[in-house]
Design an enzyme around this catalytic site. Structure first.
Site, PDB file in Angstrom:
ATOM      1  N   ALA A  97       0.832  -1.215   0.000  1.00 53.24           N
ATOM      2  CA  ALA A  97       0.000   0.000   0.000  1.00 53.24           C
ATOM      3  C   ALA A  97       0.859   1.253   0.000  1.00 53.24           C
ATOM      4  O   ALA A  97       0.624   2.186  -0.782  1.00 53.24           O
ATOM      5  CB  ALA A  97      -0.941  -0.007   1.205  1.00 53.24           C
ATOM      6  N   TYR A  98       1.854   1.280   0.851  1.00 49.65           N
ATOM      7  CA  TYR A  98       2.742   2.445   0.950  1.00 49.65           C
ATOM      8  C   TYR A  98       3.420   2.742  -0.387  1.00 49.65           C
ATOM      9  O   TYR A  98       3.405   3.880  -0.888  1.00 49.65           O
ATOM     10  CB  TYR A  98       3.787   2.188   2.030  1.00 49.65           C
ATOM     11  CG  TYR A  98       4.853   3.245   2.144  1.00 49.65           C
ATOM     12  CD1 TYR A  98       4.607   4.439   2.811  1.00 49.65           C
ATOM     13  CD2 TYR A  98       6.126   3.041   1.601  1.00 49.65           C
ATOM     14  CE1 TYR A  98       5.597   5.408   2.922  1.00 49.65           C
ATOM     15  CE2 TYR A  98       7.116   3.995   1.704  1.00 49.65           C
ATOM     16  CZ  TYR A  98       6.851   5.182   2.375  1.00 49.65           C
ATOM     17  OH  TYR A  98       7.830   6.135   2.484  1.00 49.65           O
ATOM     18  N   ALA A  99       4.000   1.718  -0.997  1.00 48.65           N
ATOM     19  CA  ALA A  99       4.707   1.909  -2.255  1.00 48.65           C
ATOM     20  C   ALA A  99       3.759   2.288  -3.386  1.00 48.65           C
ATOM     21  O   ALA A  99       4.107   3.062  -4.279  1.00 48.65           O
ATOM     22  CB  ALA A  99       5.489   0.642  -2.614  1.00 48.65           C
ATOM     23  N   MET A 125       1.086   4.118  -3.107  1.00 49.63           N
ATOM     24  CA  MET A 125       0.827   5.561  -2.961  1.00 49.63           C
ATOM     25  C   MET A 125       1.994   6.370  -3.519  1.00 49.63           C
ATOM     26  O   MET A 125       1.804   7.391  -4.183  1.00 49.63           O
ATOM     27  CB  MET A 125       0.627   5.932  -1.490  1.00 49.63           C
ATOM     28  CG  MET A 125      -0.376   5.112  -0.726  1.00 49.63           C
ATOM     29  SD  MET A 125      -2.032   5.102  -1.432  1.00 49.63           S
ATOM     30  CE  MET A 125      -2.819   3.886  -0.378  1.00 49.63           C
ATOM     31  N   LYS A 126       3.194   5.906  -3.255  1.00 51.72           N
ATOM     32  CA  LYS A 126       4.367   6.629  -3.739  1.00 51.72           C
ATOM     33  C   LYS A 126       4.497   6.525  -5.262  1.00 51.72           C
ATOM     34  O   LYS A 126       4.967   7.452  -5.919  1.00 51.72           O
ATOM     35  CB  LYS A 126       5.632   6.096  -3.055  1.00 51.72           C
ATOM     36  CG  LYS A 126       5.703   6.412  -1.566  1.00 51.72           C
ATOM     37  CD  LYS A 126       5.628   7.904  -1.293  1.00 51.72           C
ATOM     38  CE  LYS A 126       5.945   8.247   0.153  1.00 51.72           C
ATOM     39  NZ  LYS A 126       5.899   9.694   0.417  1.00 51.72           N
TER      40      LYS A 126
END
Length: 266
Positions: free
Chosen positions: A170-172, A174-175
């Site tokens: 999820a974090y990646a 978004m990035k």
């Protein structure tokens, strides 16, 4: 800041300095970005979420360098607060700096959530989305009336948008969205001569995401073993690159993704 001091500052410096707004500037990479910019003669507006005392310590450190700085509270994941935030920014620009605009926006504020794809909850996803992408999108949009023509925006991504490690889906993601957004911003803001670039750090020894990279020697050794330059990154490895992008030395650098990872996972 007392008005008599403000008037002395603006009389001596007006027109001879730049101002950067650094979100999440109270600690970690944001702190180093703010200090690195100050060392290059850039005045600083930095934001914090809850850590006011830490933010004021950064302000003091910047003032010891002979540069001006002000800390403002911001919830980077609450888009409804952005209008009021920029009203405060406008007031501070006028009262402290004698300006009606700032020159650089560094979208650094963020959090890390480590969760495998199969286990990531909708709540975790929404939290990341609100801070890492939605917040950046609309904070930048709201900043445009105060962002000076000929200025610049630096968005922060991650090496995890190029290579993958379990727990950061999820974090990646978004990035990755931030990296695409950067190109569109550069295209659409080019008419105002505003440059937009993205910096993608590799693994950095800070307290981000719980501090494992800063505290765990075994993890640091593993990172060093998969990095061409043989070590984990330090905050100054990133802050100096952001400061470069917020300078005339980078005047022809636009719409670029600059990975600052020491050659991780080549």
């Amino acid at each position: 800041m007392k008005r008599e001091n403000m008037m002395e500052f603006t009389a001596n410096e007006k027109g001879q300095y730049k101002i950067a707004l650094v979100t999440g500037g109270s600690r970690g990479l944001g702190k180093n970005m703010a200090i690195s910019l100050a060392k290059k003669g850039v005045a600083i507006l930095l934001t914090y979420h809850n850590q006011k005392e830490e933010a004021e310590e950064v302000v003091s450190a910047i003032k010891q360098l002979g540069q001006q700085a002000v800390a403002l509270q911001l919830d980077a994941g609450n888009t409804k607060s952005f209008a009021a935030f920029f009203e405060r920014v406008s007031f501070v620009l006028a009262e402290t700096f004698g300006r009606d605009s700032f020159d650089y926006l560094v979208n650094n504020a963020g959090i890390g959530i480590n969760s495998l794809f199969a286990e990531t909850t909708e709540e975790q996803f929404d939290t990341l989305m609100n801070i890492q992408f939605k917040g950046v999108f609309f904070l930048t949009q709201k900043a445009l009336p105060l962002l000076a023509d000929g200025g610049g925006i630096v968005n922060i991504s991650t090496g995890l948008a190029r290579f993958s490690m379990p727990g950061y889906a999820a974090y990646a993601a978004m990035k990755g969205a931030i990296e695409t957004l950067t190109k569109y911003q550069a295209k659409e803001l080019g008419g105002r001569k505003i440059r937009v670039n993205v910096v993608a750090p590799g693994a950095i020894a800070t307290d981000f995401g719980g501090g494992a990279l800063k505290e765990n020697q075994q993890v640091q050794e593993h990172i060093g073993s998969i990095t061409a330059l043989g070590r984990i990154g330090q905050p100054d490895d990133i802050g100096s690159v952001v400061a470069f992008l917020c300078s005339d030395d980078a005047k022809w650098v636009n719409a670029q993704r600059i990975e600052v990872s020491g050659g991780m996972n080549l």
